[in-house]
Design a protein around this motif. Structure first.
Motif, mmCIF file in Angstrom:
data_model
loop_
_atom_site.group_PDB
_atom_site.id
_atom_site.type_symbol
_atom_site.label_atom_id
_atom_site.label_comp_id
_atom_site.label_asym_id
_atom_site.label_seq_id
_atom_site.Cartn_x
_atom_site.Cartn_y
_atom_site.Cartn_z
ATOM 1 N N ILE A 7 4.761 -4.336 -11.171
ATOM 2 C CA ILE A 7 3.729 -3.846 -10.245
ATOM 3 C C ILE A 7 3.247 -2.465 -10.666
ATOM 4 C CG2 ILE A 7 3.306 -3.090 -7.855
ATOM 5 C CD1 ILE A 7 5.363 -5.270 -7.013
ATOM 6 N N ILE A 10 0.875 -1.933 -14.354
ATOM 7 C CA ILE A 10 -0.395 -2.620 -14.564
ATOM 8 C C ILE A 10 -1.314 -1.747 -15.410
ATOM 9 C CG2 ILE A 10 -2.491 -3.414 -13.391
ATOM 10 C CD1 ILE A 10 -0.652 -4.280 -11.062
ATOM 11 N N PHE A 16 -3.926 -6.896 -13.178
ATOM 12 C CA PHE A 16 -3.904 -6.793 -11.719
ATOM 13 C C PHE A 16 -4.167 -8.156 -11.088
ATOM 14 C CE2 PHE A 16 -5.778 -6.337 -7.555
ATOM 15 C CZ PHE A 16 -5.015 -5.343 -6.954
ATOM 16 N N SER A 102 6.220 3.709 -5.173
ATOM 17 C CA SER A 102 4.783 3.608 -4.957
ATOM 18 C C SER A 102 4.165 4.960 -4.631
ATOM 19 C CB SER A 102 4.489 2.612 -3.830
ATOM 20 O OG SER A 102 3.091 2.509 -3.615
ATOM 21 N N TRP A 256 -2.098 -0.413 -8.887
ATOM 22 C CA TRP A 256 -1.559 -1.588 -8.190
ATOM 23 C C TRP A 256 -2.187 -1.784 -6.800
ATOM 24 C CZ3 TRP A 256 0.949 2.826 -9.623
ATOM 25 C CH2 TRP A 256 1.316 3.700 -8.609
ATOM 26 N N LEU A 284 -0.180 -4.358 -3.969
ATOM 27 C CA LEU A 284 0.847 -5.177 -4.608
ATOM 28 C C LEU A 284 2.249 -4.635 -4.365
ATOM 29 C CD1 LEU A 284 -0.914 -6.137 -7.968
ATOM 30 C CD2 LEU A 284 -1.023 -7.268 -5.729
#
Length: 326
Positions: A7, A10, A16, A102, A256, A284
């Motif tokens: 993830i 990418i 993606f 993230s 992502w 994602l």
């Protein structure tokens, strides 16, 4: 099982889309709420060839359902803010490590290494309750910072203004991230002339003040902070990723995350760029929940994939979708 490391690695639009289609199939098969929603639309993975074909789950489902694609134990539940009597959203999170990766990689994608910044959090409305994903993120950023001055401020704006002026004058890189009403409270009491500070607003008056349009809010803040641009963060309880604006209200997503708009009269139709519509988010990183969310925001996507937020649906009503009976 999908490797979550993919993830955050990418490289292009094709990667993606390939991963988004894999995650759609995974969530269709493992998320009971999302599967029921897709079944009502007669949407099966065999019918979904592009990301525009993927059904987007209305965000209101997080108010009444546990939206989960994983069987792992829930580690925490993030909750949305709301006025008295409102039903709040609940995001059941099974893997806080994914959230950590993230928001860390997302911030660093646009701003560089977190540890280089003094992180000052002015988030009183979020600190005054439990379950804020924003507080979790900023707290982790404060801990990652290599500066002992990093920290939260609740109502102690006198101390904050002293700290801010001192650190800025010393030439340190500073991020002041705050909710809109608290930033206004600060600049209406004190005036600044900052040279090394990023001011980032997270939106929302949280019932403390009259809502302002973005241009008016940013102009007030720019004048009183003595800076040329106001940055913004676009995130929400139901997501695990954030988009950032580095000025002028134009947001960009990390690799992502992607934003599309849907027709306001037909919630199942994805629009081409430059048309105002309901904001749909593909996140994602939200692999263990739902990566395909139809928000209550209105906006426009630009041809390069950046987007602008214009407002919200009246009465938070998403027209064209009568599938809230699950």
């Amino acid at each position: 099982m999908i490797d979550t490391h993919s993830i955050f690695n990418i490289k292009n639009d094709n990667e993606f889309e390939d991963l988004a289609l894999q995650i759609f199939k995974f969530q269709f098969e493992n998320n009971k709420v999302y599967r029921s929603f897709c079944d009502l639309l007669y949407k099966h993975p065999s019918d979904v060839k592009t990301i525009e074909d993927i059904p987007f789950l209305p965000i209101q489902f997080f108010k009444t359902k546990a939206v989960l694609s994983a069987l792992s134990p829930v580690k925490t539940i993030f909750t949305s803010s709301g006025t008295t009597g409102d039903t709040t959203s609940k995001h059941h999170v099974t893997d806080l490590g994914i959230y950590q990766r993230s928001f860390t990689k997302g911030f660093e994608h646009f701003y560089g290494t977190i540890e280089e910044y003094v992180i000052l959090g002015l988030l009183p409305s979020y600190l005054e309750r439990n379950g804020s994903s924003l507080v979790y993120m900023v707290d982790a950023m404060i801990k990652a910072s290599k500066h002992k001055e990093s920290g939260f401020y609740l109502t102690n704006i006198t101390e904050l203004q002293k700290q801010l002026k001192t650190l800025d004058a010393e030439g340190k890189r500073i991020l002041l991230i705050g909710v809109s009403f608290a930033l206004l409270d600060l600049v209406e009491t004190y005036q600044f002339s900052l040279k090394n500070t990023i001011i980032m607003e997270t939106g929302g008056m949280k019932g403390r003040r009259k809502e302002l349009i973005r241009e008016e809010l940013h102009n007030r803040l720019k004048t009183r902070f003595g800076i040329e641009t106001i940055h913004s963060e676009y995130g929400m309880t139901e997501l695990l990723s954030q988009a950032y604006s580095q000025g002028d209200g134009v947001f960009n997503c990390p690799p992502w995350m992607k934003v599309l708009t849907r027709d306001t009269e037909d919630a199942l139709t994805i629009q081409s760029p430059n048309r105002t519509g309901g904001i749909n988010v593909i996140d994602l990183a939200n692999i263990n929940s739902c990566s395909f969310i139809a928000t209550q925001d209105l906006g426009t996507v630009n041809p390069n994939g950046s987007f602008e937020v214009i407002g919200r649906f009246d009465n938070s009503d998403i027209r064209g979708c009568n599938l809230m009976v699950l």
